[in-house]
Design a protein around this motif. Sequence first.
Motif, PDB file in Angstrom:
ATOM      1  N   SER A  68       0.877  -1.163   0.037  1.00  0.00           N
ATOM      2  CA  SER A  68      -0.042  -0.056  -0.042  1.00  0.00           C
ATOM      3  C   SER A  68       0.818   1.349  -0.181  1.00  0.00           C
ATOM      4  CB  SER A  68      -0.948   0.048   1.256  1.00  0.00           C
ATOM      5  OG  SER A  68      -0.102   0.127   2.504  1.00  0.00           O
ATOM      6  N   LYS A  69       0.315   2.330  -0.173  1.00  0.00           N
ATOM      7  CA  LYS A  69       0.995   3.675  -0.328  1.00  0.00           C
ATOM      8  C   LYS A  69       1.598   4.075   1.045  1.00  0.00           C
ATOM      9  CE  LYS A  69      -2.868   6.823   0.126  1.00  0.00           C
ATOM     10  NZ  LYS A  69      -3.650   7.907  -0.573  1.00  0.00           N
ATOM     11  N   ALA A  70       0.736   3.482   2.009  1.00  0.00           N
ATOM     12  CA  ALA A  70       1.033   3.817   3.511  1.00  0.00           C
ATOM     13  C   ALA A  70       2.267   3.256   3.674  1.00  0.00           C
ATOM     14  CB  ALA A  70      -0.091   3.322   4.404  1.00  0.00           C
ATOM     15  N   ASP A  71       2.418   1.814   3.332  1.00  0.00           N
ATOM     16  CA  ASP A  71       3.702   1.150   3.590  1.00  0.00           C
ATOM     17  C   ASP A  71       4.791   1.779   3.058  1.00  0.00           C
ATOM     18  OD1 ASP A  71       2.705  -0.909   5.323  1.00  0.00           O
ATOM     19  OD2 ASP A  71       2.032  -2.039   3.256  1.00  0.00           O
ATOM     20  N   VAL A  72       4.675   2.171   1.627  1.00  0.00           N
ATOM     21  CA  VAL A  72       5.708   3.158   1.018  1.00  0.00           C
ATOM     22  C   VAL A  72       5.893   4.211   1.706  1.00  0.00           C
ATOM     23  CG1 VAL A  72       6.389   4.184  -1.272  1.00  0.00           C
ATOM     24  CG2 VAL A  72       4.715   2.327  -1.454  1.00  0.00           C
ATOM     25  N   LEU A  73       5.030   5.091   2.300  1.00  0.00           N
ATOM     26  CA  LEU A  73       5.459   6.171   2.844  1.00  0.00           C
ATOM     27  C   LEU A  73       6.315   6.082   4.168  1.00  0.00           C
ATOM     28  CD1 LEU A  73       5.412   9.561   3.032  1.00  0.00           C
ATOM     29  CD2 LEU A  73       3.143   9.256   3.987  1.00  0.00           C
ATOM     30  N   LEU A  74       5.754   5.022   4.819  1.00  0.00           N
ATOM     31  CA  LEU A  74       6.396   4.772   6.257  1.00  0.00           C
ATOM     32  C   LEU A  74       7.900   4.107   5.971  1.00  0.00           C
ATOM     33  CD1 LEU A  74       6.246   4.182   9.379  1.00  0.00           C
ATOM     34  CD2 LEU A  74       5.506   1.832   8.868  1.00  0.00           C
ATOM     35  N   GLY A  84      -2.478   6.792  10.637  1.00  0.00           N
ATOM     36  CA  GLY A  84      -2.324   5.916  11.837  1.00  0.00           C
ATOM     37  C   GLY A  84      -3.537   5.653  12.653  1.00  0.00           C
ATOM     38  N   ILE A  85      -4.096   6.980  12.678  1.00  0.00           N
ATOM     39  CA  ILE A  85      -5.482   6.832  13.388  1.00  0.00           C
ATOM     40  C   ILE A  85      -6.554   6.082  12.822  1.00  0.00           C
ATOM     41  CG2 ILE A  85      -7.397   8.370  14.297  1.00  0.00           C
ATOM     42  CD1 ILE A  85      -5.422  10.663  14.461  1.00  0.00           C
ATOM     43  N   VAL A  86      -6.513   5.865  11.566  1.00  0.00           N
ATOM     44  CA  VAL A  86      -7.490   5.229  11.046  1.00  0.00           C
ATOM     45  C   VAL A  86      -7.137   3.745  10.505  1.00  0.00           C
ATOM     46  CG1 VAL A  86      -8.911   7.205  10.388  1.00  0.00           C
ATOM     47  CG2 VAL A  86      -7.128   6.509   8.604  1.00  0.00           C
ATOM     48  N   ASN A  87      -5.910   3.660  10.369  1.00  0.00           N
ATOM     49  CA  ASN A  87      -5.198   2.464   9.955  1.00  0.00           C
ATOM     50  C   ASN A  87      -4.402   1.929  11.014  1.00  0.00           C
ATOM     51  OD1 ASN A  87      -3.568   0.528   8.805  1.00  0.00           O
ATOM     52  ND2 ASN A  87      -3.326   1.529   6.815  1.00  0.00           N
ATOM     53  N   GLU A  88      -5.230   1.075  11.800  1.00  0.00           N
ATOM     54  CA  GLU A  88      -4.485   0.501  13.094  1.00  0.00           C
ATOM     55  C   GLU A  88      -3.261  -0.163  13.026  1.00  0.00           C
ATOM     56  OE1 GLU A  88      -5.858  -2.500  16.638  1.00  0.00           O
ATOM     57  OE2 GLU A  88      -7.419  -1.528  15.581  1.00  0.00           O
ATOM     58  N   GLU A  89      -3.119  -0.998  11.762  1.00  0.00           N
ATOM     59  CA  GLU A  89      -1.881  -1.576  11.844  1.00  0.00           C
ATOM     60  C   GLU A  89      -0.783  -0.718  11.554  1.00  0.00           C
ATOM     61  OE1 GLU A  89       1.146  -4.185  11.310  1.00  0.00           O
ATOM     62  OE2 GLU A  89      -0.715  -4.489  12.445  1.00  0.00           O
ATOM     63  N   LEU A  90      -1.007   0.397  10.832  1.00  0.00           N
ATOM     64  CA  LEU A  90       0.045   1.504  10.218  1.00  0.00           C
ATOM     65  C   LEU A  90       0.424   2.112  11.554  1.00  0.00           C
ATOM     66  CD1 LEU A  90       1.919   3.052   8.116  1.00  0.00           C
ATOM     67  CD2 LEU A  90      -0.292   4.631   7.873  1.00  0.00           C
ATOM     68  N   GLY A  91      -0.720   2.515  12.354  1.00  0.00           N
ATOM     69  CA  GLY A  91      -0.418   3.170  13.545  1.00  0.00           C
ATOM     70  C   GLY A  91       0.611   2.554  14.489  1.00  0.00           C
ATOM     71  N   ARG A  92       0.349   1.099  14.785  1.00  0.00           N
ATOM     72  CA  ARG A  92       1.088   0.468  15.326  1.00  0.00           C
ATOM     73  C   ARG A  92       2.663   0.398  15.113  1.00  0.00           C
ATOM     74  NH1 ARG A  92      -3.378  -3.300  16.120  1.00  0.00           N
ATOM     75  NH2 ARG A  92      -2.318  -4.545  14.305  1.00  0.00           N
ATOM     76  N   ARG A  93       2.812   0.317  13.813  1.00  0.00           N
ATOM     77  CA  ARG A  93       4.076   0.395  13.092  1.00  0.00           C
ATOM     78  C   ARG A  93       4.511   1.619  13.226  1.00  0.00           C
ATOM     79  NH1 ARG A  93       3.260  -1.443   7.276  1.00  0.00           N
ATOM     80  NH2 ARG A  93       5.547  -1.381   7.187  1.00  0.00           N
ATOM     81  N   PHE A  94       3.941   2.711  12.953  1.00  0.00           N
ATOM     82  CA  PHE A  94       4.350   4.153  13.003  1.00  0.00           C
ATOM     83  C   PHE A  94       4.960   4.192  14.678  1.00  0.00           C
ATOM     84  CE2 PHE A  94       3.471   8.611  13.929  1.00  0.00           C
ATOM     85  CZ  PHE A  94       4.532   9.280  12.977  1.00  0.00           C
ATOM     86  N   VAL A  95       4.197   3.850  15.729  1.00  0.00           N
ATOM     87  CA  VAL A  95       4.550   4.205  16.975  1.00  0.00           C
ATOM     88  C   VAL A  95       5.861   3.367  17.408  1.00  0.00           C
ATOM     89  CG1 VAL A  95       3.986   3.710  19.228  1.00  0.00           C
ATOM     90  CG2 VAL A  95       2.433   4.721  17.811  1.00  0.00           C
ATOM     91  N   ALA A  96       5.832   2.001  16.863  1.00  0.00           N
ATOM     92  CA  ALA A  96       6.950   1.137  17.174  1.00  0.00           C
ATOM     93  C   ALA A  96       8.237   1.460  16.494  1.00  0.00           C
ATOM     94  CB  ALA A  96       6.518  -0.241  17.018  1.00  0.00           C
ATOM     95  N   THR A  97       8.101   1.802  15.264  1.00  0.00           N
ATOM     96  CA  THR A  97       9.479   2.130  14.661  1.00  0.00           C
ATOM     97  C   THR A  97       9.948   3.550  14.759  1.00  0.00           C
ATOM     98  OG1 THR A  97       8.135   2.314  12.551  1.00  0.00           O
ATOM     99  CG2 THR A  97       9.105   0.179  12.837  1.00  0.00           C
TER     100      THR A  97
END
Length: 212
Positions: A63-69, A130-143
Amino acid sequence: MASHQPAGQPAPDATRRSERSRRAIYDAALALVAEVGYPRTTIEGIASRAGVGKQTIYRWWSSKADVLLEAFLDLSDRAAEEARTADQPAYAIPDTGDLAADLKYVLRATVDELHDPTFEAPSRALAAEGIVNEELGRRFVATLLEPQLQLYVDRLRSAQAAGDVRADIDPRIALELFVSPLAQRWLQYTAPITYDYTDTLVDYALYGLAPR
């Protein structure tokens, strides 16, 4: 018939080619988010900007979220490496023995980063998504967030060992006294974020509101 590489001609380096494509995709994703915002950034747009096929992107990211992260993580790593190369301190909290001064120093550096368009646009996009995409939110916080928050924990524990902070204080909760208000103000545009503001947060957090 098998093809043959011309004499004296080096074989194509697929690893180098892949790295060039990956770098172009990172740069395209960060540029598009800054220019048109996260909602209007698409895989197709990133691919076109990077000069690659969109299947190249889907081969590496879902996804584009994965690319951006991943692009933002790479941007942060490069900034830290450039600071080390220039013999400048990367994102860190000094331990000079003066806790207030050390915290004010790193929060001022955070203000500078949050005002830097290179970092602000992808940071804001990832935080909002990350607020609406729970998985991305967790990865954003963790990494991204937790490693930085751990620096505050370590500095507060050092202050506890030196007797500058009460021994019964939980550093992980205490750091929120100055980090969380800054993040909230930045995300919600409620007021400007300035050095004076972060300095005041540190003073209030360390010395309380009661008369001295």
